[in-house]
Design a protein around this motif. Structure first.
Motif, short mmCIF file in Angstrom:
data_model
loop_
_atom_site.label_atom_id
_atom_site.label_comp_id
_atom_site.label_asym_id
_atom_site.label_seq_id
_atom_site.Cartn_x
_atom_site.Cartn_y
_atom_site.Cartn_z
N ASN A 98 9.77 64.81 53.51
CA ASN A 98 8.49 64.23 53.92
C ASN A 98 8.16 64.56 55.37
O ASN A 98 7.00 64.81 55.69
CB ASN A 98 8.51 62.71 53.71
N LEU A 101 6.90 68.13 55.42
CA LEU A 101 5.56 68.22 54.83
C LEU A 101 4.50 67.74 55.83
O LEU A 101 3.47 68.37 56.00
CB LEU A 101 5.48 67.40 53.54
N HIS A 102 4.80 66.64 56.50
CA HIS A 102 3.85 66.12 57.50
C HIS A 102 3.71 67.11 58.66
O HIS A 102 2.59 67.38 59.11
CB HIS A 102 4.31 64.75 58.00
N ASP A 105 1.63 70.07 57.70
CA ASP A 105 0.23 69.67 57.56
C ASP A 105 -0.47 69.62 58.91
O ASP A 105 -1.67 69.90 59.00
CB ASP A 105 0.16 68.31 56.86
N THR A 106 0.25 69.30 59.96
CA THR A 106 -0.36 69.21 61.30
C THR A 106 -0.48 70.57 61.98
O THR A 106 -1.20 70.70 62.97
CB THR A 106 0.45 68.28 62.22
N PHE A 134 7.10 63.98 45.13
CA PHE A 134 6.05 64.44 46.03
C PHE A 134 4.77 64.83 45.27
O PHE A 134 4.12 65.80 45.62
CB PHE A 134 6.54 65.66 46.84
N THR A 136 1.79 63.64 45.18
CA THR A 136 0.50 63.44 45.83
C THR A 136 0.18 64.53 46.85
O THR A 136 -0.93 64.58 47.35
CB THR A 136 0.45 62.07 46.54
N ASN A 137 1.14 65.38 47.16
CA ASN A 137 0.87 66.43 48.13
C ASN A 137 0.38 67.67 47.40
O ASN A 137 1.12 68.30 46.65
CB ASN A 137 2.13 66.76 48.94
N PRO A 138 -0.89 68.05 47.62
CA PRO A 138 -1.47 69.18 46.88
C PRO A 138 -0.85 70.54 47.25
O PRO A 138 -1.03 71.51 46.52
CB PRO A 138 -2.95 69.14 47.26
N LEU A 139 -0.13 70.62 48.36
CA LEU A 139 0.48 71.87 48.77
C LEU A 139 1.77 72.17 48.01
O LEU A 139 2.20 73.31 47.93
CB LEU A 139 0.78 71.87 50.27
N VAL A 140 2.38 71.13 47.45
CA VAL A 140 3.67 71.30 46.78
C VAL A 140 3.46 71.83 45.37
O VAL A 140 2.82 71.19 44.54
CB VAL A 140 4.46 69.97 46.74
N THR A 143 9.04 70.74 42.67
CA THR A 143 10.32 70.35 43.25
C THR A 143 11.42 70.72 42.27
O THR A 143 11.29 70.46 41.06
CB THR A 143 10.35 68.83 43.54
#
Length: 172
Positions: A98, A101-102, A105-106, A134, A136-140, A143
């Protein structure tokens, strides 16, 4: 013949098994210990899709990070895809993912393709492990439980990322 050049980066904490995954994928072997990376190791490979389609791939194995320290963002320049690798035998493994991922994203407006490797799955009982952690993360993309030691899902995670990279436009 159609040839596409792409770059992927492997990110994760120290000793998550990033180098082991790359070596298992490229050389089909496992070694118990690799020295800690100080920056980045770059592997070049050519992947044949069909008779007339080739993917030239640069795999950047970026040195592991600890706690809230992330690698130098300059390593991500021109990156098309990322595999976030975590040692699933560690209790805070999903928190590490996580955090990455954050952080990703930044950093960028470029829609990276991301796969997650829950590595070292051979060390734990994965019966109760949810691979939809994961969603809810559209980039993933997906897994995977992986094991660089046994080879479990190593080829599959790279192949899945290649398939997504093949269909995505090149980044200048």
């Amino acid at each position: 013949m159609k040839t596409i050049n792409k770059k992927i980066c492997l990110l994760g904490h120290f000793h998550a098994g990033k180098t082991s995954l790359v070596i298992q994928f490229l050389e089909k072997r496992f070694q118990n210990y690799y020295g800690a990376d100080l920056g980045v190791k770059i592997f070049e490979t050519c992947h044949q899709f069909h008779e007339d389609q080739t993917l030239n791939l640069s795999i950047w194995d970026i040195a592991g990070s600890v706690d809230e320290y992330f690698p130098n963002p300059v390593y991500l320049a021109g990156t098309h895809g990322v595999i976030i690798v975590t040692d699933i035998s560690q209790t805070d493994a999903l928190d590490h993912v996580n955090s990455y991922l954050h952080w990703l994203d930044t950093l960028t407006d470029i829609p990276l393709k991301i796969a997650i490797a829950l590595n070292k799955c051979d060390l734990i009982d994965t019966a109760d492990l949810s691979l939809d952690y994961f969603p809810t993360n559209p980039l993933v993309i997906k897994t995977y439980e992986t094991s660089a030691k046994t080879g479990k899902n190593v080829n599959i995670i790279f192949q899945e990322l290649f398939n997504h990279l093949w269909d995505s436009p090149s980044i200048p």
